[in-house]
Design an enzyme around this catalytic site. Structure first.
Site, PDB file in Angstrom:
ATOM      1  N   ALA A   7       0.836  -1.210   0.000  1.00 33.03           N
ATOM      2  CA  ALA A   7       0.000   0.000   0.000  1.00 33.03           C
ATOM      3  C   ALA A   7       0.867   1.255   0.000  1.00 33.03           C
ATOM      4  O   ALA A   7       0.564   2.235  -0.694  1.00 33.03           O
ATOM      5  CB  ALA A   7      -0.937  -0.015   1.210  1.00 33.03           C
ATOM      6  N   ASP A 113      -0.393  -7.910  18.749  1.00 34.61           N
ATOM      7  CA  ASP A 113      -0.791  -7.668  20.145  1.00 34.61           C
ATOM      8  C   ASP A 113      -1.950  -6.672  20.267  1.00 34.61           C
ATOM      9  O   ASP A 113      -2.667  -6.675  21.268  1.00 34.61           O
ATOM     10  CB  ASP A 113       0.401  -7.150  20.964  1.00 34.61           C
ATOM     11  CG  ASP A 113       1.555  -8.135  20.964  1.00 34.61           C
ATOM     12  OD1 ASP A 113       1.330  -9.309  20.638  1.00 34.61           O
ATOM     13  OD2 ASP A 113       2.688  -7.721  21.279  1.00 34.61           O
TER      14      ASP A 113
HETATM   15  O1  F6P Z   1       4.864  -8.355  19.954  1.00 39.42           O
HETATM   16  C1  F6P Z   1       4.451  -9.377  19.116  1.00 39.42           C
HETATM   17  C2  F6P Z   1       4.791 -10.712  19.695  1.00 39.42           C
HETATM   18  O2  F6P Z   1       4.330 -11.698  18.809  1.00 39.42           O
HETATM   19  C3  F6P Z   1       4.235 -10.964  21.094  1.00 39.42           C
HETATM   20  O3  F6P Z   1       2.900 -11.343  21.076  1.00 39.42           O
HETATM   21  C4  F6P Z   1       5.186 -12.026  21.575  1.00 39.42           C
HETATM   22  O4  F6P Z   1       5.298 -11.982  22.987  1.00 39.42           O
HETATM   23  C5  F6P Z   1       6.486 -11.636  20.950  1.00 39.42           C
HETATM   24  O5  F6P Z   1       6.177 -10.856  19.823  1.00 39.42           O
HETATM   25  C6  F6P Z   1       7.343 -12.796  20.536  1.00 39.42           C
HETATM   26  O6  F6P Z   1       8.522 -12.284  20.052  1.00 39.42           O
HETATM   27  P1  F6P Z   1       9.720 -13.191  19.532  1.00 39.42           P
HETATM   28  O7  F6P Z   1       9.276 -13.809  18.248  1.00 39.42           O
HETATM   29  O8  F6P Z   1      10.835 -12.232  19.334  1.00 39.42           O
HETATM   30  O9  F6P Z   1       9.954 -14.225  20.581  1.00 39.42           O
END
Ligand code: F6P
Length: 308
Positions: A7, A113
């Site tokens: 986009a 999130d």
């Molecule tokens: O912030 C997005 C997110 O997917 C959270 O929900 C999760 O705690 C985190 O990132 C996981 O991060 P990583 O893949 O770096 O472990």
């Protein structure tokens, strides 16, 4: 993310602007690792999960020195403005870069999130909830057939948006959310009520930021209190961050991508573009990251009522 990159690239082309993408987020920005984009070069990316530009959690960009290197890249590449797609960490970095080097930046909320203030939804949230919903529907088959009790852990870091929506969408008996005060005793009471109402399959959605214990700890507490329960834990993990985006995410990414380039052309800076009640709006990074977004109280009530 691919839908948002597309986009931005297409809106820039629409306005006859040159646009490049930096690989691996801020790491690529510091390394000068970029690719020119055109309206056509982003074809066939809309339905792809992940991000073809790659992503990284950059440690170096957290430092003043790292951001100075990035600013040099932008200067030598002749970049006038930057669009950053990500969550609060990405936006704090963008704000620092802009403050220290005068580069206009605008943010597009891209995090499953959904914890950013100033937008009802961030890109990825809807797809993640759909993924959780399909996974829990499948888990329910075992819960039902074997009369088992499942604790399903979902992502969300310190927030419970995914958990709350997933609990409603899957008919979970309860959701353990970081934002809502709750206790193990209350969980026990929910189980007692479930038995009283002759529930045969019990699924509790646990946000990863649960403050009353991890799913494994809660499972231990449950079998101690109710030895007759067959409790299983299922952690959905990174499957929640993958897959082809839902139609809601594609449309959201499209609107926010257009809004980001339009915003830069209007002279906006250090803001996140969001969508609230169907309307595009721009929120200062500070507010988006620090104000804190509340769970929808009506959704909490709906979850409570429907889980009797
Ligand atoms: O912030 C997005 C997110 O997917 C959270 O929900 C999760 O705690 C985190 O990132 C996981 O991060 P990583 O893949 O770096 O472990």
């Amino acid at each position: 993310m691919n839908a948002a990159i597309r986009a931005v690239a297409r809106t820039a082309s629409y306005h006859d602007l040159k646009v490049s993408g930096y690989y691996r987020g801020y790491d690529g920005l510091m390394d000068g690792d970029s690719v020119g984009m055109t309206a056509r070069s982003v074809k066939n990316t809309l339905a792809m999960g992940g991000t073809w530009l790659k992503s990284a959690r950059s440690e170096a960009f957290r430092t003043v020195q790292g951001r100075a290197i990035a600013a040099k890249t932008l200067e030598s590449d002749g970049v006038d403005a930057l669009v950053v797609i990500g969550g609060d960490g990405s936006f704090r970095g963008a704000q620092a870069l802009s403050e220290e080097h005068g580069i206009p930046v605008i943010g597009i909320p891209g995090t499953i999130d959904n914890d950013l203030y100033g937008t009802d939804h961030s890109i990825g949230f809807d797809t993640a909830v759909n993924t959780v919903m399909h996974a829990v529907d499948k888990i329910r088959d075992t819960a039902n057939s074997h009369n088992r009790f499942f604790l399903v852990e979902v992502m969300g870091r310190d927030s419970g948006f995914i958990a709350l929506s997933a609990a409603i969408a899957t008919g979970g008996m309860d959701a353990i959310l970081p934002e809502v005060e709750y206790s193990v005793d209350e969980l026990f009471e929910t189980v007692r009520q479930g038995a009283k109402h002759k529930k045969t399959s019990n699924i509790v959605i646990v946000a990863e930021g649960s403050t009353i214990g991890s799913p494994a700890e809660l499972a231990q507490a449950l079998v101690t209190e109710f030895p007759e329960l067959d409790v299983k834990v299922s952690t959905l993990g990174h499957m929640q961050r993958g897959g082809s985006p839902s139609h809601l995410d594609r449309i959201l990414a499209g609107r926010l991508g257009v809004g980001a380039v339009d915003g830069l052309l209007q002279g906006k800076n250090q803001v996140m573009v969001g969508l609230q009640q169907g309307q595009l709006n721009y929120v200062p990074f500070d507010k988006a990251c620090s104000q804190g977004k509340d769970l929808n109280l009506d959704l909490l009530r709906v979850a409570d009522i429907l889980s009797i």
